[in-house]
Scaffold this active site. Structure first.
Site: not given
Ligand code: CMP
Length: 143
Positions: A9, A49, A112, A115, A126
């Site tokens: 990311k 998403y 984070n 993904h 995906e």
């Molecule tokens: P990812 O594994 O890419 O899948 C969905 C993404 O949404 C997740 O990682 C986070 O980056 C984001 N995400 C999930 N929950 C939340 C939340 N409660 N608030 C903000 N971002 C979120």
């Protein structure tokens, strides 16, 4: 053998952690069969998403994922989907265990780092979003 779609990311790219993350996957024995840097558009974000589009955090997630380039990685290996998700740790970096990528490099739920596909169905969907079939390389391992 399974294939999984991994996205490094914007936070991973901007913090110059691409090599660190890729080398962990390689060290584990996962094979990189596709690799590209790209800018995610709002349209691609909505497709990627799709399950989160109606959630309250979606706009913030879209703003983040489109804020800088990402690196899309197609990985192949035995039980690759589960193995990669174990290597990532919990979604929220604050809760992710030490030794996992998020546990070691993230303190955020949104930023984070990485993904990864969460099932065979999402991996197929995906991978199709980021790679044409001819962009995935089939080559044998030299061990
Ligand atoms: P990812 O594994 O890419 O899948 C969905 C993404 O949404 C997740 O990682 C986070 O980056 C984001 N995400 C999930 N929950 C939340 C939340 N409660 N608030 C903000 N971002 C979120």
């Amino acid at each position: 053998m399974q294939r999984s779609l991994i996205l490094l990311k914007p936070d991973c790219v901007q913090r110059r952690l691409i090599g660190e993350v890729l080398s962990r996957f390689e060290a584990k024995g996962l094979q990189i069969i596709g690799l590209k840097m790209l800018q995610v558009t709002p349209e691609l974000s909505r497709k990627h998403y799709a399950e989160h589009v109606e959630k309250p955090f979606y706009q913030s997630l879209e703003d983040f994922i489109t804020s800088a380039p990402v690196v899309a990685v197609a990985l192949e290996g035995l039980e690759a989907i589960g193995v990669v998700r174990e290597m990532l740790g919990a979604t929220n970096g604050l809760k992710a265990a030490p030794g996992t990528l998020r546990g070691d490099f993230s303190s955020s739920r949104q930023m984070n780092l990485v993904h990864a596909s969460d099932s065979e169905a999402s991996a197929e969907r995906e991978l199709d979003l980021y790679f044409r079939s001819e962009e995935l390389c089939d080559y044998s391992l030299c061990l």
